[in-house]
Design an enzyme around this catalytic site. Sequence first.
Site, short mmCIF file in Angstrom:
data_model
loop_
_atom_site.label_atom_id
_atom_site.label_comp_id
_atom_site.label_asym_id
_atom_site.label_seq_id
_atom_site.Cartn_x
_atom_site.Cartn_y
_atom_site.Cartn_z
N GLY A 30 47.44 -17.95 -46.54
CA GLY A 30 48.32 -17.81 -45.38
C GLY A 30 48.92 -19.12 -44.90
O GLY A 30 49.64 -19.15 -43.90
N TYR B 91 59.39 -15.39 -49.23
CA TYR B 91 60.38 -15.68 -48.19
C TYR B 91 60.84 -14.39 -47.49
O TYR B 91 61.11 -14.41 -46.29
CB TYR B 91 61.57 -16.44 -48.79
N GLY C 46 47.47 -19.04 -51.16
CA GLY C 46 46.94 -17.69 -51.02
C GLY C 46 46.05 -17.51 -49.81
O GLY C 46 45.24 -16.58 -49.76
C1 LIG Z 1 55.25 -20.53 -52.50
C2 LIG Z 1 54.07 -21.18 -51.78
C3 LIG Z 1 54.58 -22.25 -50.82
C4 LIG Z 1 53.33 -20.08 -50.98
O1 LIG Z 1 52.26 -20.70 -50.31
P1 LIG Z 1 50.89 -19.91 -50.03
O2 LIG Z 1 50.09 -20.73 -49.09
O3 LIG Z 1 50.26 -19.55 -51.33
O4 LIG Z 1 51.44 -18.59 -49.36
P2 LIG Z 1 50.66 -17.67 -48.30
O5 LIG Z 1 49.22 -17.63 -48.64
O6 LIG Z 1 51.04 -18.10 -46.93
O7 LIG Z 1 51.32 -16.28 -48.64
C5 LIG Z 1 52.03 -15.57 -47.68
C6 LIG Z 1 52.43 -14.26 -48.29
O8 LIG Z 1 53.36 -14.48 -49.36
C7 LIG Z 1 52.85 -13.94 -50.55
N1 LIG Z 1 53.09 -14.87 -51.62
C8 LIG Z 1 52.64 -16.14 -51.71
N2 LIG Z 1 53.05 -16.70 -52.86
C9 LIG Z 1 53.75 -15.76 -53.50
C10 LIG Z 1 54.42 -15.71 -54.73
N3 LIG Z 1 54.44 -16.76 -55.57
N4 LIG Z 1 55.05 -14.55 -55.09
C11 LIG Z 1 55.04 -13.51 -54.25
N5 LIG Z 1 54.40 -13.47 -53.06
C12 LIG Z 1 53.78 -14.58 -52.70
C13 LIG Z 1 51.36 -13.78 -50.36
O9 LIG Z 1 50.86 -12.72 -51.14
C14 LIG Z 1 51.25 -13.50 -48.89
O10 LIG Z 1 51.44 -12.14 -48.63
P3 LIG Z 1 50.49 -11.36 -47.57
O11 LIG Z 1 50.71 -12.04 -46.24
O12 LIG Z 1 50.99 -9.96 -47.65
O13 LIG Z 1 49.11 -11.55 -48.10
C15 LIG Z 1 53.04 -21.77 -52.77
O14 LIG Z 1 52.65 -20.76 -53.65
C16 LIG Z 1 53.59 -22.94 -53.59
O15 LIG Z 1 53.53 -24.09 -53.15
N6 LIG Z 1 54.08 -22.65 -54.79
C17 LIG Z 1 54.56 -23.72 -55.69
C18 LIG Z 1 55.81 -24.38 -55.19
C19 LIG Z 1 56.92 -23.37 -54.99
O16 LIG Z 1 57.17 -22.51 -55.84
N7 LIG Z 1 57.62 -23.51 -53.83
C20 LIG Z 1 58.73 -22.67 -53.48
C21 LIG Z 1 59.98 -23.25 -54.05
S1 LIG Z 1 61.38 -22.22 -53.62
#
Ligand SMILES: CC(C)(COP(=O)(O)OP(=O)(O)OC[C@H]1O[C@@H](n2cnc3c(N)ncnc32)[C@H](O)[C@@H]1OP(=O)(O)O)[C@@H](O)C(=O)NCCC(=O)NCCS
Length: 176
Positions: free
Chosen positions: A122, A155, A120
Amino acid sequence: MGFWKNLFSGNDSSVSDQRSKFRSVSNSIHNSVPNCDGEILFSSDRDLDLYELEELCDSVGWSRRPIRKVRIAIEHSFVVVTMWHKKGSFKRLIGFARATSDHAFNATVWDVVVHPEFQGRGLGKELMREVIYLLRKEDISNISLFADGHVVTFYQQLGFSPDPEGIKGMFWYPPS
Ligand SMILES: CC(C)(COP(=O)(O)OP(=O)(O)OC[C@H]1O[C@@H](n2cnc3c(N)ncnc32)[C@H](O)[C@@H]1OP(=O)(O)O)[C@@H](O)C(=O)NCCC(=O)NCCS
């Protein structure tokens, strides 16, 4: 592959950058990481402690995979990006992503993960941008991935489209 070029300037001339093992994330991003005491670094060095990677995957609740197979998967990946939190002399793995490829046209991104303590902020976006940057640098034009339902928006914000022109991802699993 010489991965150590400046992601943000697009400047290919810095040979010394390529020799460096870790690339510091741009100041603007570093400064915008809330409550982050230390530095955020990216690396494409795949020589990492697989037990540390397992801990990272555990932290988001992924099921464990045999370390031996994870090692093979990493060795055979085209691009590997790790993200680290560095504080003083201590460095902790906080993010990971990799991509496989035919080395010409296509690549597929796998195992994208950011440690919950660093989500969360970036950093997931930056991790993915690094993967895309490295693939584009190798002239890969078709980048695909399989998104869990809850991360489709994440994504999409990075430019990925679900089902472009009606194309569906299809899977085959061994009969159980
Ligand atoms: C998915 C993941 C990699 C995102 O990483 P993160 O560092 O939290 O993401 P960011 O902070 O860069 O978020 C970028 C944007 O995506 C959005 N976003 C992040 N996670 C999200 C989620 N689970 N659902 C929807 N939007 C999401 C954020 O709100 C942010 O939007 P903004 O720029 O408008 O504020 C992380 O939540 C994670 O490791 N999740 C568990 C593993 C997983 O599910 N991996 C993907 C497998 S397909």
